[in-house]
Motif scaffolding. Structure first.
Motif, short mmCIF file in Angstrom:
data_model
loop_
_atom_site.label_atom_id
_atom_site.label_comp_id
_atom_site.label_asym_id
_atom_site.label_seq_id
_atom_site.Cartn_x
_atom_site.Cartn_y
_atom_site.Cartn_z
N ARG B 11 11.51 -13.88 -4.85
CA ARG B 11 11.75 -14.86 -5.91
C ARG B 11 11.82 -16.27 -5.34
N VAL B 12 11.35 -17.21 -6.16
CA VAL B 12 11.31 -18.62 -5.77
C VAL B 12 11.82 -19.39 -6.97
N GLU B 13 12.63 -20.43 -6.72
CA GLU B 13 13.11 -21.23 -7.85
C GLU B 13 12.34 -22.54 -7.90
N ARG B 24 7.66 -16.30 -8.55
CA ARG B 24 7.51 -15.39 -7.40
C ARG B 24 6.61 -16.04 -6.38
N SER B 25 6.92 -15.80 -5.15
CA SER B 25 6.09 -16.31 -4.06
C SER B 25 4.63 -15.87 -4.30
N GLY B 26 3.70 -16.79 -4.17
CA GLY B 26 2.29 -16.46 -4.41
C GLY B 26 1.81 -16.89 -5.79
N ARG B 81 6.36 -23.54 -4.39
CA ARG B 81 7.23 -23.57 -3.21
C ARG B 81 8.66 -23.68 -3.72
N ASP B 82 9.59 -23.09 -2.98
CA ASP B 82 10.98 -23.10 -3.42
C ASP B 82 11.46 -24.54 -3.61
#
Lengths: 463, 96
Positions: B11-13, B24-26, B81-82
């Motif tokens: 997970r990415v914020e 989500r990453s990607g 990117r986060d």
């Protein structure tokens, strides 16, 4: 990111990967530039990530998708420099390729450039196509491949083309709720295509595959409406319903997502910007880049490969990429002419065998006139500048000879997409109003930058 | 809108117009928006109506947004990117 090389290849899809490898194998130093995060193009989008971590996606996307793995591996090990996440905003005939990525602008200076920019979906300018919730079928396929999104809620698919049956099957397998498939293939076009059928029998496997998908769709229980017409999207803030005609009756179906499709067309804009001549292809109802069998364009230093030259699909793109790569190696002095011809002869034969099938498909799935020349004057044609079909017709009636002139009259084609979405529609409308063939209308001229740049980036690139 | 097939991507914020959403990453920025139920990326300059991504492969330019202060970015091509800050394109008062 500035660099020099013998050959720059724009696009790391099937054609670009094959071109890079063929030129590398002959000894050329090659730089490949692609604006996506990973190589593969649209056909093999994020294939390696899916193969590594999402077996479910591989099942849904099918064997043809998985078959790109070998091509990708050979490409990655061929020794070319690969720049991903880098967009090309201009190409000069002298071999300068202008690039922009998150770090800023830069240039790749090459002695030869192969443009392998692929295809885009033909825009389908129906009433309401600018509403959020209306996207192309290919767009849905794109996010299905990566990161694995499926339309949620009632989904309607409308249009025609071989991809329609395949993508519809993939979406069904992925669990999409497909409320209706509105097939706009015209009976007259189906009959006209029969003339091209005999030549396709040498190469009938793709046809059998298409028929299999179509049968599977009909058996799936999804409402399948043949000969649909008069497709319209309705809604206030976003899509709410789709209206269509069938057998003289108008029907309305509630929808959260409408997926439009009318085949794919060459993404010829970089080639046009570099000065390559375009030509109208009446069968495909699109411009393609004029090129010989080896992909050599009307500009000495520039070759094209794959769908951005003329639509042929992923397998043909690999073959045409190989030829363009061999030809580049020959022109750059890495191969003599005889060696090029020897290496390319079987590929050329393969390509010629596939041509009748393409003619058959172009003819069979020719978009209905309502997609090419929106009959309703209120329909938006140029999405960037909100220009309607009626405004373009008015400019055409005043005598504007082509999209370059209607652009000045109406602003159609003046926005950031640079006419990618509207130029062919505008040409069709001018032809309709002035009662002359589209083939006689000059294409919209492309201008740098082909991607949005800030003034600061522009200034930096001029230093 | 869209829902996700099962994914193990981390997970990415990211922040969209100041509001945090989970991606989500990607993911591309456009995919992250669609998966979060956000169907629009800009307001049309003339009509003022909302527009969403149409082609998702960099051609239609409907998804141009500001990313980390850089305007005119294709939401469909840029990967999240986060902590990334995304600002959707608003119509100016004078209609530009």
């Amino acid at each position: 990111m500035n660099r020099t090389c013998s050959l720059a290849v724009i696009g790391a899809g099937p054609a670009g990967m094959a071109a890079a490898r063929a030129a590398r194998d002959a000894g050329a130093d090659v730089t490949v530039i692609d604006d996506n995060a990973a190589a593969g193009g649209q056909a093999y989008r994020d294939l390696q990530a899916n193969a590594a971590s999402r077996p479910g996606a591989m099942t849904v996307l099918g064997d043809d998708y998985g078959q790109g793995r070998a091509l990708l591996e050979r490409f990655q090990s061929c020794g070319a420099t690969i720049m991903t996440g880098a967009g090309v905003w201009s190409v000069e005939p002298g071999g300068t390729v202008h690039v922009v990525d998150h770090a800023g602008v830069g240039q790749v200076q090459a002695r030869r450039v192969i443009i392998a920019a692929g295809a885009m979906e033909r825009p389908v300018p129906i009433p309401g196509w600018t509403l959020p919730g209306v996207i192309t079928l290919g767009a849905a396929q794109t996010v299905l491949k990566s990161p694995g999104l499926v339309p949620d809620g009632r989904t309607v698919i409308a249009g025609c083309g071989p991809l329609l049956y395949l993508a519809a099957m993939q979406l069904l397998d992925a669990g999409a709720d497909i409320a209706a498939i509105l097939d706009t293939t015209r009976p007259g076009h189906r009959r006209a295509a029969l003339a091209h059928l005999p030549g396709t029998l040498l190469n009938a496997a793709p046809l059998r595959k298409g028929l299999k998908w179509r049968r599977a769709l009909k058996r799936s229980g999804v409402p399948f409406i043949p000969d649909a017409y008069g497709i319209r999207a309705h809604g206030t803030e976003a899509l709410e319903t789709v209206v269509y005609g069938t057998g003289g009756q108008h029907q309305t179906v509630a929808a959260d997502t409408l997926l439009l499709h009318a085949g794919i067309v060459p993404s010829h804009h970089l080639a046009a910007l570099a000065g390559c001549r375009l030509q109208w292809d009446g069968m495909q109802a699109a411009w393609h880049t004029v090129a010989d069998d080896w992909g050599a364009t009307t500009v000495d230093t520039i070759g094209v490969a794959g769908d951005c030259a003329a639509i042929g699909g992923a397998e043909l793109a690999v073959q045409s990429g190989r030829l363009a790569g061999l030809d580049a190696a020959y022109r750059l002095g890495f191969l003599d002419r005889a060696a090029r011809d020897r290496a390319g002869s079987s590929v050329l034969r393969m390509i010629r065998r596939q041509r009748p099938l393409r003619r058959f498909l172009d003819s069979y799935f020719r978009p209905p006139d309502e997609f090419l020349m929106p009959p309703d004057d209120d329909t938006i044609v140029c999405r960037c500048e909100d220009v309607t079909a009626g405004a373009v017709r008015q400019a055409a009636a005043l005598g504007a000879p082509g999209p370059n002139q209607t652009k000045a009259f109406t602003r159609a084609g003046m926005g950031p997409c640079q006419g990618r979405m509207c130029a062919a529609t505008v040409a069709h409308l001018i032809a309709e109003v002035q009662n002359r063939p589209v083939s006689g209308i000059d294409p919209l001229r492309a201008r740098p930058p082909l991607k949005p740049l800030t003034v600061g980036q522009m200034a930096a690139s001029a230093e | 809108m869209f829902r996700r097939l099962p994914s193990t991507a981390p997970r990415v914020e990211i922040f969209v117009d100041g509001r945090a959403i989970t991606a989500r990453s990607g993911d591309t920025v456009a995919a992250a928006l669609l998966a979060d139920g956000q169907n629009w990326t800009r307001e049309a300059a003339n009509a003022g109506t909302r527009r969403g991504p149409y082609c998702l492969i960099g051609h239609c330019h409907e998804c141009l947004v500001e990313i980390d202060g850089q305007p005119g970015q294709h939401a469909c091509l840029v990967t999240v990117r986060d902590g990334m800050r995304v600002v959707r394109t608003r119509r100016m008062e004078d209609g530009t």
